[in-house]
Design a protein around this motif. Structure first.
Motif, PDB file in Angstrom:
ATOM      1  N   LEU A 177       0.833  -1.208   0.000  1.00 53.57           N
ATOM      2  CA  LEU A 177       0.000   0.000   0.000  1.00 53.57           C
ATOM      3  C   LEU A 177       0.865   1.255   0.000  1.00 53.57           C
ATOM      4  O   LEU A 177       0.575   2.227  -0.714  1.00 53.57           O
ATOM      5  CB  LEU A 177      -0.924  -0.009   1.218  1.00 53.57           C
ATOM      6  N   SER A 178       1.950   1.247   0.769  1.00 56.49           N
ATOM      7  CA  SER A 178       2.853   2.399   0.797  1.00 56.49           C
ATOM      8  C   SER A 178       3.452   2.647  -0.583  1.00 56.49           C
ATOM      9  O   SER A 178       3.527   3.793  -1.053  1.00 56.49           O
ATOM     10  CB  SER A 178       3.964   2.178   1.828  1.00 56.49           C
ATOM     11  N   GLU A 179       3.874   1.591  -1.252  1.00 55.81           N
ATOM     12  CA  GLU A 179       4.430   1.734  -2.599  1.00 55.81           C
ATOM     13  C   GLU A 179       3.382   2.285  -3.559  1.00 55.81           C
ATOM     14  O   GLU A 179       3.686   3.124  -4.415  1.00 55.81           O
ATOM     15  CB  GLU A 179       4.953   0.383  -3.092  1.00 55.81           C
ATOM     16  N   TRP A 180       2.158   1.798  -3.426  1.00 55.89           N
ATOM     17  CA  TRP A 180       1.071   2.273  -4.295  1.00 55.89           C
ATOM     18  C   TRP A 180       0.808   3.754  -4.065  1.00 55.89           C
ATOM     19  O   TRP A 180       0.633   4.526  -5.028  1.00 55.89           O
ATOM     20  CB  TRP A 180      -0.187   1.461  -4.006  1.00 55.89           C
ATOM     21  N   LEU A 181       0.799   4.189  -2.807  1.00 59.94           N
ATOM     22  CA  LEU A 181       0.546   5.596  -2.490  1.00 59.94           C
ATOM     23  C   LEU A 181       1.652   6.492  -3.041  1.00 59.94           C
ATOM     24  O   LEU A 181       1.378   7.583  -3.568  1.00 59.94           O
ATOM     25  CB  LEU A 181       0.423   5.782  -0.975  1.00 59.94           C
ATOM     26  N   VAL A 182       2.888   6.046  -2.935  1.00 55.19           N
ATOM     27  CA  VAL A 182       4.000   6.838  -3.465  1.00 55.19           C
ATOM     28  C   VAL A 182       3.894   6.933  -4.981  1.00 55.19           C
ATOM     29  O   VAL A 182       4.130   7.990  -5.569  1.00 55.19           O
ATOM     30  CB  VAL A 182       5.347   6.216  -3.037  1.00 55.19           C
ATOM     31  N   ARG A 183       3.529   5.829  -5.628  1.00 52.63           N
ATOM     32  CA  ARG A 183       3.440   5.823  -7.087  1.00 52.63           C
ATOM     33  C   ARG A 183       2.266   6.655  -7.593  1.00 52.63           C
ATOM     34  O   ARG A 183       2.394   7.434  -8.527  1.00 52.63           O
ATOM     35  CB  ARG A 183       3.301   4.383  -7.597  1.00 52.63           C
ATOM     36  N   GLU A 184       1.108   6.514  -6.947  1.00 54.98           N
ATOM     37  CA  GLU A 184      -0.096   7.189  -7.438  1.00 54.98           C
ATOM     38  C   GLU A 184      -0.242   8.611  -6.895  1.00 54.98           C
ATOM     39  O   GLU A 184      -0.913   9.434  -7.504  1.00 54.98           O
ATOM     40  CB  GLU A 184      -1.337   6.376  -7.070  1.00 54.98           C
ATOM     41  N   GLN A 185       0.335   8.895  -5.737  1.00 55.22           N
ATOM     42  CA  GLN A 185       0.373  10.226  -5.138  1.00 55.22           C
ATOM     43  C   GLN A 185      -1.014  10.862  -5.018  1.00 55.22           C
ATOM     44  O   GLN A 185      -1.346  11.834  -5.717  1.00 55.22           O
ATOM     45  CB  GLN A 185       1.296  11.140  -5.941  1.00 55.22           C
ATOM     46  N   PRO A 186      -1.860  10.354  -4.109  1.00 57.87           N
ATOM     47  CA  PRO A 186      -3.136  11.039  -3.868  1.00 57.87           C
ATOM     48  C   PRO A 186      -2.907  12.404  -3.238  1.00 57.87           C
ATOM     49  O   PRO A 186      -1.833  12.687  -2.694  1.00 57.87           O
ATOM     50  CB  PRO A 186      -3.854  10.096  -2.896  1.00 57.87           C
ATOM     51  N   ILE A 187      -3.922  13.259  -3.316  1.00 61.76           N
ATOM     52  CA  ILE A 187      -3.837  14.542  -2.626  1.00 61.76           C
ATOM     53  C   ILE A 187      -3.915  14.310  -1.122  1.00 61.76           C
ATOM     54  O   ILE A 187      -3.123  14.851  -0.353  1.00 61.76           O
ATOM     55  CB  ILE A 187      -4.964  15.483  -3.074  1.00 61.76           C
ATOM     56  N   THR A 188      -4.898  13.488  -0.705  1.00 63.88           N
ATOM     57  CA  THR A 188      -5.101  13.271   0.726  1.00 63.88           C
ATOM     58  C   THR A 188      -5.128  11.781   1.054  1.00 63.88           C
ATOM     59  O   THR A 188      -5.603  10.957   0.277  1.00 63.88           O
ATOM     60  CB  THR A 188      -6.420  13.895   1.218  1.00 63.88           C
ATOM     61  N   LEU A 189      -4.607  11.483   2.234  1.00 62.35           N
ATOM     62  CA  LEU A 189      -4.659  10.134   2.800  1.00 62.35           C
ATOM     63  C   LEU A 189      -5.287  10.245   4.181  1.00 62.35           C
ATOM     64  O   LEU A 189      -4.802  10.994   5.038  1.00 62.35           O
ATOM     65  CB  LEU A 189      -3.254   9.543   2.909  1.00 62.35           C
ATOM     66  N   ALA A 190      -6.384   9.528   4.414  1.00 61.33           N
ATOM     67  CA  ALA A 190      -7.043   9.489   5.719  1.00 61.33           C
ATOM     68  C   ALA A 190      -6.882   8.093   6.297  1.00 61.33           C
ATOM     69  O   ALA A 190      -7.196   7.102   5.634  1.00 61.33           O
ATOM     70  CB  ALA A 190      -8.527   9.842   5.586  1.00 61.33           C
ATOM     71  N   VAL A 191      -6.397   8.001   7.522  1.00 62.50           N
ATOM     72  CA  VAL A 191      -6.130   6.716   8.167  1.00 62.50           C
ATOM     73  C   VAL A 191      -6.922   6.638   9.467  1.00 62.50           C
ATOM     74  O   VAL A 191      -6.802   7.529  10.323  1.00 62.50           O
ATOM     75  CB  VAL A 191      -4.624   6.529   8.453  1.00 62.50           C
ATOM     76  N   ASN A 192      -7.724   5.589   9.610  1.00 60.90           N
ATOM     77  CA  ASN A 192      -8.568   5.421  10.791  1.00 60.90           C
ATOM     78  C   ASN A 192      -8.287   4.079  11.463  1.00 60.90           C
ATOM     79  O   ASN A 192      -8.239   3.051  10.796  1.00 60.90           O
ATOM     80  CB  ASN A 192     -10.046   5.505  10.395  1.00 60.90           C
ATOM     81  N   GLU A 193      -8.124   4.116  12.786  1.00 63.66           N
ATOM     82  CA  GLU A 193      -7.872   2.904  13.559  1.00 63.66           C
ATOM     83  C   GLU A 193      -8.399   3.107  14.966  1.00 63.66           C
ATOM     84  O   GLU A 193      -8.823   4.210  15.334  1.00 63.66           O
ATOM     85  CB  GLU A 193      -6.376   2.589  13.580  1.00 63.66           C
TER      86      GLU A 193
END
Length: 419
Positions: A282-298
């Motif tokens: 997932l980290s690799e995908w985020l770096v490659r695709e570069q979304p504007i925002t990332l929201a993380v909930n736990e």
């Protein structure tokens, strides 16, 4: 910030480049993101601005320009500092070609940013990306957070949800997520009823399921909700890049602007520190695709076991953390009043293809083309030699023969402002 920039110029530390700035406005979020940030900040520094017309929603930009001119007249600001250019795409291209040393401030798609950058080397672009919400559990609050993130202003915000990651998802849960989506006859009616994540009925009808029968999905490979004009796709794997063969990967997930389209990823091993292989992917995908925002909930008592590794391995510009039970983070939330730093970056390995510099907010817009003066650099270098505490950056500030003259050049061969 602009006041600080002008104060630095008054002290002889830098020069503000006052060649005309071209502002290309995006149609949504225009008043805050584009026209105010790009136009007003430049006007504050005495930089002439040319506001470019749009092929669609053109009246919005022109009416805003008229209001600005009226305000400038009331405040005694010279009207010649701001011009509205009503021209088709070819006319705008001719203007850019005639002003190769002028900056272009643009917000929009990565494809258009690349085209602008080829024509105008001093393009400062903010681009979109597949905004992603990640949750360690699928709970009713997370479901609602995903729905409003996906549907905000009929999926018209630059931070609208495009990619959902959560464990235990199935078609029924995704259908249920959109069940409560309201519709509205107009934007004014939505405001009257307090709906910021409603679907506009005239626009949604083009996608709405047929009465009493199953309708084919308007997006190939996606399922159309039974009652709502929303499409989704469920997979155990991350979305594949849709770039054509031979093209560089990254940025290939189509935005579907103004349409509610969500890719949902639900890995069988769960979403959390118990599945490190998926988090790495997932980290690799985020770096490659570069979304504007990332929201993380736990879960609140987990101590950011999910958010921290994702942030450390991606360094997303806008990264929001929430909990799954009470106050989940949205992809579409913006908190500039709380000091949030906002930026819309293209994939970083391709940064120079899209923009001259990455654009962050807040920042003094005229500062992107400002340049230090030789005299200031010489003073700073002298301070370093005397032990003035500049040793950490001395290599950047050292003045060498020809240093300031080694500037990038435009397509026309003219030197661009020094950095």
């Amino acid at each position: 910030m602009v006041d600080d920039l002008l104060a630095s110029e008054a002290r002889g530390e830098l020069r503000v480049d006052r060649r005309p700035a071209l502002v290309a406005a995006v149609s949504n979020f225009s008043n805050f993101l584009d026209l105010c940030r790009k136009t007003l900040r430049n006007l504050e520094a005495g930089v002439p601005v040319v506001v470019l017309s749009r092929a669609n929603t053109g009246q919005h930009v022109y009416r805003w320009f008229q209001l600005l001119r009226e305000a400038m007249q009331r405040e005694g600001v010279p009207p010649e500092l701001c011009t509205f250019l009503s021209a088709d795409l070819e006319g705008q291209r001719r203007l850019m070609a005639a002003l190769p040393e002028s900056p272009v401030f643009f917000t929009g798609s990565r494809e258009v940013a690349c085209a602008l950058k080829e024509l105008s080397p001093l393009t400062f672009a903010s681009t979109g990306g597949p905004n992603t919400l990640v949750a360690s559990e699928w709970t009713p609050p997370v479901s609602e957070a995903a729905r409003v993130s996906a549907c905000i202003e009929n999926s018209g915000q630059c931070t609208a949800l495009r990619h959902l990651v959560a464990p235990g998802l199935d078609r029924q849960k995704l259908e249920a997520m959109f069940d409560a989506t309201p519709s509205s006859s107009s934007a004014a009616a939505a405001l009257q009823h307090g709906h910021f994540a409603a679907l506009l009925e005239p626009w949604a009808k083009q996608w709405s399921p047929s009465e009493g029968e199953a309708s084919p999905s308007p997006v190939e490979g996606y399922s159309l909700h039974a009652k709502v004009a929303a499409c989704f796709k469920l997979s155990a794997d991350l979305p594949t890049d849709s770039t054509s063969p031979g093209q560089e990967k990254g940025g290939g997930l189509e935005e579907h602007w103004r349409r509610v389209v969500v890719d949902a990823t639900s890995p069988p091993g769960g979403v959390g520190d118990n599945n490190p292989a998926f988090l790495a992917s997932l980290s690799e995908w985020l770096v490659r695709e570069q979304p504007i925002t990332l929201a993380v909930n736990e879960a609140r008592d987990q101590g950011f076991k999910l958010a921290l590794p994702l942030f450390e391995n991606t360094a997303q510009v806008v990264c929001s953390a929430g909990d799954v039970s009470e106050s989940p983070a949205l992809t579409c939330q913006a908190r500039p009043q709380d000091g949030e730093i906002f930026g819309e970056f293209p994939p970083r390995r391709n940064l120079a293809r899209h923009t001259h510099f990455p654009v962050v907010v807040p920042s003094p817009t005229p500062g992107y083309t400002a340049a230090y003066t030789r005299e200031h650099l010489e003073r700073v270098a002298a301070l370093e030699e005397e032990g003035g505490g500049y040793s950490l950056c001395s290599s950047e500030l050292e003045v060498r023969p020809g240093f300031l003259e080694a500037r990038p050049r435009s397509r026309a061969g003219a030197p661009l402002p020094g950095r």
